[in-house]
Design a protein around this motif. Structure first.
Motif, PDB file in Angstrom:
ATOM      1  N   SER A 246      -2.482   9.986  -2.440  1.00  0.00           N
ATOM      2  CA  SER A 246      -1.918  10.377  -1.153  1.00  0.00           C
ATOM      3  C   SER A 246      -0.417  10.620  -1.297  1.00  0.00           C
ATOM      4  O   SER A 246       0.130  11.548  -0.732  1.00  0.00           O
ATOM      5  CB  SER A 246      -2.187   9.310  -0.092  1.00  0.00           C
ATOM      6  OG  SER A 246      -1.355   8.200  -0.318  1.00  0.00           O
ATOM      7  N   GLY A 247       0.219   9.759  -2.096  1.00  0.00           N
ATOM      8  CA  GLY A 247       1.631   9.953  -2.389  1.00  0.00           C
ATOM      9  C   GLY A 247       1.826  11.233  -3.155  1.00  0.00           C
ATOM     10  O   GLY A 247       2.728  12.023  -2.882  1.00  0.00           O
ATOM     11  N   LEU A 248       0.936  11.456  -4.087  1.00  0.00           N
ATOM     12  CA  LEU A 248       1.003  12.660  -4.896  1.00  0.00           C
ATOM     13  C   LEU A 248       0.880  13.879  -4.016  1.00  0.00           C
ATOM     14  O   LEU A 248       1.616  14.851  -4.159  1.00  0.00           O
ATOM     15  CB  LEU A 248      -0.143  12.635  -5.904  1.00  0.00           C
ATOM     16  CG  LEU A 248       0.197  13.342  -7.205  1.00  0.00           C
ATOM     17  CD1 LEU A 248       0.367  12.303  -8.284  1.00  0.00           C
ATOM     18  CD2 LEU A 248      -0.887  14.312  -7.583  1.00  0.00           C
TER      19      LEU A 248
ATOM     20  N   MET B 199     -11.856  10.753  -6.626  1.00  0.00           N
ATOM     21  CA  MET B 199     -10.678  10.535  -7.448  1.00  0.00           C
ATOM     22  C   MET B 199      -9.967   9.264  -7.012  1.00  0.00           C
ATOM     23  O   MET B 199      -9.533   8.471  -7.824  1.00  0.00           O
ATOM     24  CB  MET B 199      -9.733  11.732  -7.352  1.00  0.00           C
ATOM     25  CG  MET B 199      -9.165  12.086  -8.733  1.00  0.00           C
ATOM     26  SD  MET B 199      -7.613  12.925  -8.597  1.00  0.00           S
ATOM     27  CE  MET B 199      -8.168  14.603  -8.380  1.00  0.00           C
TER      28      MET B 199
ATOM     29  N   ALA C  42      -3.090   1.313  -2.311  1.00  0.00           N
ATOM     30  CA  ALA C  42      -3.530   2.543  -1.675  1.00  0.00           C
ATOM     31  C   ALA C  42      -3.781   3.588  -2.753  1.00  0.00           C
ATOM     32  O   ALA C  42      -3.205   3.520  -3.822  1.00  0.00           O
ATOM     33  CB  ALA C  42      -2.463   3.029  -0.717  1.00  0.00           C
TER      34      ALA C  42
ATOM     35  N   SER D 103       2.688   4.484  -1.443  1.00  0.00           N
ATOM     36  CA  SER D 103       2.543   5.340  -2.613  1.00  0.00           C
ATOM     37  C   SER D 103       3.895   5.482  -3.297  1.00  0.00           C
ATOM     38  O   SER D 103       4.933   5.095  -2.747  1.00  0.00           O
ATOM     39  CB  SER D 103       2.049   6.717  -2.191  1.00  0.00           C
ATOM     40  OG  SER D 103       3.064   7.358  -1.444  1.00  0.00           O
ATOM     41  N   GLU D 104       3.909   6.088  -4.488  1.00  0.00           N
ATOM     42  CA  GLU D 104       5.178   6.299  -5.192  1.00  0.00           C
ATOM     43  C   GLU D 104       6.113   7.136  -4.337  1.00  0.00           C
ATOM     44  O   GLU D 104       7.316   6.916  -4.311  1.00  0.00           O
ATOM     45  CB  GLU D 104       4.938   6.998  -6.530  1.00  0.00           C
ATOM     46  CG  GLU D 104       4.513   6.077  -7.655  1.00  0.00           C
ATOM     47  CD  GLU D 104       5.426   4.872  -7.845  1.00  0.00           C
ATOM     48  OE1 GLU D 104       6.656   5.062  -7.896  1.00  0.00           O
ATOM     49  OE2 GLU D 104       4.907   3.749  -7.932  1.00  0.00           O
ATOM     50  N   TRP D 105       5.537   8.148  -3.658  1.00  0.00           N
ATOM     51  CA  TRP D 105       6.379   8.994  -2.825  1.00  0.00           C
ATOM     52  C   TRP D 105       7.034   8.187  -1.714  1.00  0.00           C
ATOM     53  O   TRP D 105       8.216   8.340  -1.442  1.00  0.00           O
ATOM     54  CB  TRP D 105       5.568  10.152  -2.246  1.00  0.00           C
ATOM     55  CG  TRP D 105       6.427  10.986  -1.351  1.00  0.00           C
ATOM     56  CD1 TRP D 105       6.445  10.976  -0.004  1.00  0.00           C
ATOM     57  CD2 TRP D 105       7.431  11.903  -1.762  1.00  0.00           C
ATOM     58  NE1 TRP D 105       7.393  11.844   0.468  1.00  0.00           N
ATOM     59  CE2 TRP D 105       8.022  12.432  -0.597  1.00  0.00           C
ATOM     60  CE3 TRP D 105       7.896  12.339  -3.018  1.00  0.00           C
ATOM     61  CZ2 TRP D 105       9.031  13.368  -0.629  1.00  0.00           C
ATOM     62  CZ3 TRP D 105       8.910  13.277  -3.048  1.00  0.00           C
ATOM     63  CH2 TRP D 105       9.473  13.787  -1.869  1.00  0.00           C
TER      64      TRP D 105
ATOM     65  N   ASP E 135      -0.707  -0.447  -6.610  1.00  0.00           N
ATOM     66  CA  ASP E 135      -1.604   0.665  -6.312  1.00  0.00           C
ATOM     67  C   ASP E 135      -2.753   0.258  -5.409  1.00  0.00           C
ATOM     68  O   ASP E 135      -3.907   0.544  -5.682  1.00  0.00           O
ATOM     69  CB  ASP E 135      -2.176   1.251  -7.607  1.00  0.00           C
ATOM     70  CG  ASP E 135      -1.097   1.918  -8.401  1.00  0.00           C
ATOM     71  OD1 ASP E 135      -1.330   2.177  -9.580  1.00  0.00           O
ATOM     72  OD2 ASP E 135       0.007   2.170  -7.846  1.00  0.00           O
TER      73      ASP E 135
ATOM     74  N   TYR F 230      -9.211   5.580  -8.982  1.00  0.00           N
ATOM     75  CA  TYR F 230      -7.937   4.883  -9.075  1.00  0.00           C
ATOM     76  C   TYR F 230      -8.029   3.449  -8.607  1.00  0.00           C
ATOM     77  O   TYR F 230      -7.527   2.562  -9.263  1.00  0.00           O
ATOM     78  CB  TYR F 230      -6.866   5.628  -8.256  1.00  0.00           C
ATOM     79  CG  TYR F 230      -5.930   6.352  -9.144  1.00  0.00           C
ATOM     80  CD1 TYR F 230      -4.758   5.733  -9.571  1.00  0.00           C
ATOM     81  CD2 TYR F 230      -6.245   7.619  -9.614  1.00  0.00           C
ATOM     82  CE1 TYR F 230      -3.902   6.384 -10.436  1.00  0.00           C
ATOM     83  CE2 TYR F 230      -5.393   8.271 -10.467  1.00  0.00           C
ATOM     84  CZ  TYR F 230      -4.221   7.668 -10.872  1.00  0.00           C
ATOM     85  OH  TYR F 230      -3.380   8.309 -11.720  1.00  0.00           O
TER      86      TYR F 230
ATOM     87  N   GLY G 173       0.772  -1.231   0.000  1.00  0.00           N
ATOM     88  CA  GLY G 173       0.000   0.000   0.000  1.00  0.00           C
ATOM     89  C   GLY G 173       0.797   1.271   0.000  1.00  0.00           C
ATOM     90  O   GLY G 173       0.273   2.340   0.270  1.00  0.00           O
TER      91      GLY G 173
END
Lengths: 288, 290, 465
Positions: free
Chosen positions: C21-23, C1, C17, B192-194, C15, C5, B190
């Motif tokens: 949120s990462g963005l 949104m 999650a 994220s890319e960040w 993906d 996803y 879970g």
């Protein structure tokens, strides 16, 4: 991972910087390449006159381009091999390695005023180090930087002094190679050279590729040492493209012409880079 | 210890390695040796007098006698050292943070995320390095002047925060070699890319981050030209500018110049020595992967 | 949104999650960076410059002196500031190699300094583009008349372009012979009778040359070179003021270049190259082979007097004007110098002009004389040279007098006052190099030079320059 939004978010700093700080100067210099522009008075449109001039009427420009191509084709491969070999040596497990690493990086740190004085002395034809050593084996060396035939070779030799930067990059890459790969190779009975050939070099291709591309881009813009040590002489033998461009732009105040020269160089460099880039899928291995 | 079998050496090999390295080191050491030796001489020792054919630069002339240290305090008195040092450190710090931080983010985007136009944009990024700066200098200067930045530190700081193509390319090459499995595992959990960038990729990339930080630090430390172009107030100049002042001196205080150069260089040598110990060597012991 | 996803979560199990949120976190970091950045910007914004006389009109002055010379300049600026209460000169020393960049960019960016000390070679090109303030327009007709009558001819030759004055010198360079009397005596030559004929100097030089066991030169008796300097001595010139034309392939120019090349040939081209590169130690401006005794007789500028006093106080030496060959011209040579200019667009022209007058001695030669002696500079006018302070300086450095004697000579030439002067100078140097290495015959080198220059003129014509 496929995501346009995330991708653009990540590269947004560069993209913004490109749009704010890079696009305008680039477009402006294209415009100036079609102008007569002496820096001090406003530019005046002259159409393609600068390009016609440099393509047809400026033999020194071709001499400079030839010198630059010669330098790039010798110094870039030489630098890559030397830096890689040195990095392998510096990656060995002997005492005092951190001191050695620092030493080989020194010419990148010591101010140019000291390095150039020392280099000129090393190559001094009568009292220099190189010719002194050559005399011991009964050879009278040339006048190096002051000899039309040898000045270019001297500068290529000098470029080896700057390998420290590439060495650091290779070292960082070498540390990234998983030890398990070597262990597997040892299990398969591979000798030292086999391990270098089949493990180290393939794993290092992304870094080699980087140094190759940056080496090409850097060599085509080679300027500083020629400017300090030879000023293009003797007899134009070290007149590099970027040096000639500098003279045209800032000494003869012909920025329009220099901009045209720069864009011709841009086309040459991007073409060479693109050709290298094309080949890279064939020989660059990204482990990930 | 380093478990890379490539680096396991027999005693004979060790001695050979030392011999080769020592021999190769001589030419690389000469500039530093000469710089320090000259800085400890009086002007009368640097320039050979009538009748001697000894060059000011030569092995025979390398040992100063007598050794004198007065060039150092003299050089310090010539320039406002403390002010220059303060300016230099401020610029170095901000440039390193800005360039390395932003470049890492961008490099991750180019290396690990597939998006439309990625290849084209990356080629564009490389291409921006192929145009000689000589011809973009005037438009760039005009741009900063229009922004009202002329005379301030801004042109020397702000651009660093928008990624440096050289670092982006370099980091991209390193990020691409990291195994995808680590990222995939994290995604399953879970992340994220960040998160992946921040928690997995960056910690694994210390060597390349350190390399970029070092290059940027060196670049800013040595840059006298940008400060010179954009600043008009002497109290805002940097050490590199101060050194430049010694160099173009019409007089001939070479001993002082070299004393200044030595003081200018010493922090970098120490920094490099420590940095390469901490990062380049450290990573192998923490065990990157495999 | 986020829902959108999660609906597209791939079968590969990525993906899980919501990636936004990462963005979002990325955006937060970027914003933070911007915040830090803007904070820094706040502190980095230009603060007010500290000034000694904040209420006065500032005159920004850029120059290229550094080290002890910078102190001399700062001292002159301080004295100017003390001498009146209207202007404050703020001097900035710009390292020489980068001064042109800074200056040109400042002009292009519309914010030039009020006054600058520049090498004279910029005058024609910059004046031609209307970038310099014609200084004669700042004088009354009487003052301008007086200036023309009093300044040395060479100061006018360099400072004027197309009838207007664009630069006022604060230091002209003149070249002459330096010779080592001890060497001469050793070779049986009489230092009290220095030759008055160039060929005789050459003959002396031959007696002074020393070689090592390999036949390499270790001491050069006299090596004539640098055709810019010798062309006037041979009665030639690269410029015809009457026709306002560059002249290249002329009998006198060819004679000069041939004579020089012959001497190199006689010594051996390769031997000369080796000797010269032995002397080149890469940036020692004060490491002068004359000090180390590698030259017995050599041609150099007046500034060496000051340098020798500082760095080789025990060396015994003498000076003499460059002697002409038969049919040549006496007290001849080439000259350049440092000139004060005021760029167009300068905000405080009047203050800059006051400062120029103050320093150069247009206004008060007696007072300015001491500035000239502080730097070891040659003066703008004979009035300054006659000042007691300057005469005192000459008594202290008798060798300096040679240069002051040459200074008024009409045979001293300057670079052609054409807008492409820098290009011309580089091309002359290149032709010189080709001839001195024996690569090209002197006639061919001059012909090539003439063709190159004609091409440049044609090009400039086509471009409407």
């Amino acid at each position: 991972m496929q995501s346009n939004r995330t991708g653009y978010a990540f590269i947004s700093p560069w993209l913004l910087g490109f749009l704010i700080f890079t696009v305008f100067p680039f477009v402006a210099s294209i415009y100036l390449s079609f102008c007569r522009y002496d820096i001090i008075s406003p530019p005046a449109w002259v159409g393609t006159a600068n390009y016609e001039e440099l393509l047809a009427k400026d033999p020194r420009l071709w001499k400079a381009l030839w010198n630059t191509l010669y330098y790039a084709s010798v110094a870039v491969p030489l630098g890559i091999v030397a830096a890689f070999a040195l990095a392998l040596l510096l990656n060995l497990d002997v005492k005092g390695m951190s001191v050695y690493r620092t030493i080989f990086f020194l010419p990148n740190i010591v101010p140019a005023v000291a390095t150039s004085i020392v280099f000129v002395w090393i190559l001094n034809p009568q009292i220099g180090l190189v010719n002194g050593l050559l005399r011991h084996i009964g050879v009278e060396g040339p006048a190096w930087l002051n000899d039309t035939k040898w000045a270019m070779r001297s500068l290529i030799m000098m470029s080896l002094w700057g390998v420290g930067g590439s060495v650091i990059i290779y070292l960082a890459g070498l540390k990234d190679i998983p030890a398990s790969l070597y262990e597997a190779a040892v299990v398969d009975g591979a000798g030292t050279w086999d391990r270098v050939r089949h493990v180290t070099i393939p794993m290092m291709t992304p870094v080699i590729f980087f140094n190759l591309i940056m080496g090409i881009i850097g060599a085509f813009q080679y300027f500083t040492q020629a400017f300090i040590m030879t000023a293009g002489g003797p007899e134009d033998s070290t007149l590099f493209y970027a040096l000639y461009l500098f003279y045209r732009a800032w000494r003869y105040l012909d920025m329009g012409y220099a901009s045209a020269m720069a864009w011709v160089l841009f086309v040459v460099v991007t073409t060479v880079t693109a050709v290298v880039f094309r080949t890279h899928r064939k020989w660059v291995h990204y482990g990930g | 210890m380093n478990e890379n079998p490539l680096t396991r050496l027999s005693p004979a090999q060790r001695i050979l390695t030392h011999a080769v390295l020592l021999l190769l080191a001589i030419p690389f050491l000469l500039p530093l040796a000469w710089m320090i030796s000259t800085s400890l001489k009086g002007d009368a020792q640097i320039f050979p007098r009538e009748g001697s054919s000894v060059s000011p630069v030569s092995l025979a002339n390398l040992i100063p006698s007598p050794v004198q240290f007065e060039n150092y305090p003299a050089a310090l008195k010539t320039v406002p050292f403390a002010v220059y040092l303060q300016n230099t450190l401020l610029l170095c710090l901000l440039n390193v943070i800005g360039a390395v931080g932003s470049s890492a983010v961008v490099a991750y985007g180019f290396a690990r995320i597939r998006f439309k136009g990625r290849e084209v944009l990356f080629v564009l990024l490389l291409a921006t390095m192929a145009l000689p700066g000589q011809v973009t200098m005037i438009p760039t200067f005009a741009l900063y002047t229009k922004l009202g930045w002329y005379g301030s530190f801004l042109p020397l700081i702000v651009p660093a925060f928008f990624g440096a193509p050289f670092f982006i390319f370099l980091m991209r090459q390193f990020f691409m070699t990291l195994p995808e499995e680590l990222a995939e595992a994290a995604r399953i959990e879970g992340a994220s890319e960040w998160d992946i960038f921040w928690r997995i990729i960056l910690p694994l990339s210390k060597p390349v981050l350190a390399t970029c930080a070092l290059f940027q630090f060196l670049g800013t430390w040595n840059d006298f030209f940008t400060p010179l172009l954009y600043l008009n107030d002497p109290s805002r100049y940097t050490l590199a500018y101060g050194l430049q002042q010694f160099m173009s001196s019409y007089g001939g205080k070479y001993a002082q110049l070299m004393a200044a150069a030595t003081m200018f260089t010493a922090p970098i040598i120490i920094l490099f020595f420590l940095a390469q110990k901490t990062f380049i060597q450290g990573i192998a012991t923490t065990g990157t992967k495999g | 949104m986020a829902g959108e996803y999660s609906a597209t979560v791939s079968s590969r199990g990525l993906d899980q999650a919501p990636p936004s949120s990462g963005l979002r976190r990325l955006v937060v970091v970027l914003l933070n960076l911007l915040l830090v950045g803007s904070l820094v910007l706040f502190f980095a914004l230009p603060g007010p410059q500290e000034r000694s006389y904040p209420q006065r009109e500032p005159v920004r002055f850029w120059h290229m002196w550094s080290g002890e010379w910078k102190d001399v300049v700062d001292g002159i600026a301080a004295e100017f500031n003390k001498s009146q209460d209207k202007y404050e000169v703020i001097a900035l020393s710009v390292p020489g190699a980068s001064a042109d960049y800074k200056f040109l960019l400042a002009v292009a960016g519309g914010d030039p300094p009020d006054c600058m000390a520049q090498w004279n070679q910029v005058i024609p090109a910059w004046a031609d583009q209307g970038m310099l303030v014609p200084l004669d327009t700042l004088m009354s007709p009487a003052e301008w008349q007086d200036f023309q009558a009093s300044a040395y001819p060479v100061a006018l030759k360099i400072g004027c372009y197309k009838g207007h004055l664009y630069g006022v010198t604060t230091g002209i360079n003149i070249w002459g012979c330096y010779y080592n009397p001890a060497h001469l005596r050793d070779a049986g030559l009489d230092p009290d009778n220095f030759p008055t004929d160039l060929d005789e100097v050459w003959a002396w030089g031959q007696k002074l040359n020393r070689y090592d066991e390999n036949g390499n030169l270790t001491r050069m008796g006299f090596l004539p070179g640098w055709c810019q300097m010798y062309v006037p001595v041979f009665g030639g010139s690269f410029y015809d003021p009457g026709a306002d034309q560059v002249t290249i392939y002329t009998p006198a120019n060819l004679h000069a270049l041939t004579w020089l090349a012959d001497k190199h040939k006689e010594l051996g081209y390769d031997k000369v190259v080796r000797f010269q590169s032995m002397l080149n130690t890469g940036g020692f401006s004060t490491e002068w082979p004359f000090i180390s005794g590698q030259y017995s007789i050599t041609v150099d500028g007046q500034w060496r007097v000051e340098q020798l006093a500082k760095y080789a106080p025990d060396l015994k030496y003498r000076t003499a004007p460059i002697p002409p060959p038969k049919g040549g011209k006496p007290l001849a040579g080439w000259s350049n110098g440092n000139f004060m200019i005021i760029p167009k667009g300068a905000r405080h022209v009047a203050g800059a002009w006051e400062f120029i007058k103050f320093w150069s001695g247009v206004e008060n030669p007696e007072r300015a004389a001491k500035f000239y002696t502080r730097g070891g500079w040659l003066p703008l006018s004979p009035k300054i040279a006659r000042a007691p302070v300057y005469q005192e300086y000459l008594r202290k450095y008798p060798q300096f007098k040679t240069f002051l004697d040459v200074l008024p000579s009409e045979n001293i030439q300057t670079s052609a006052p054409v807008p492409y002067q820098v290009f011309l100078g580089d091309m002359i140097g290149r032709a010189d190099d080709f001839a001195m290495r024996g690569t090209l015959a002197p006639a061919q080198a001059l012909k090539d030079l003439e063709r190159n220059v004609a091409q440049e003129i044609e090009r400039r014509r086509r471009f409407g320059l």
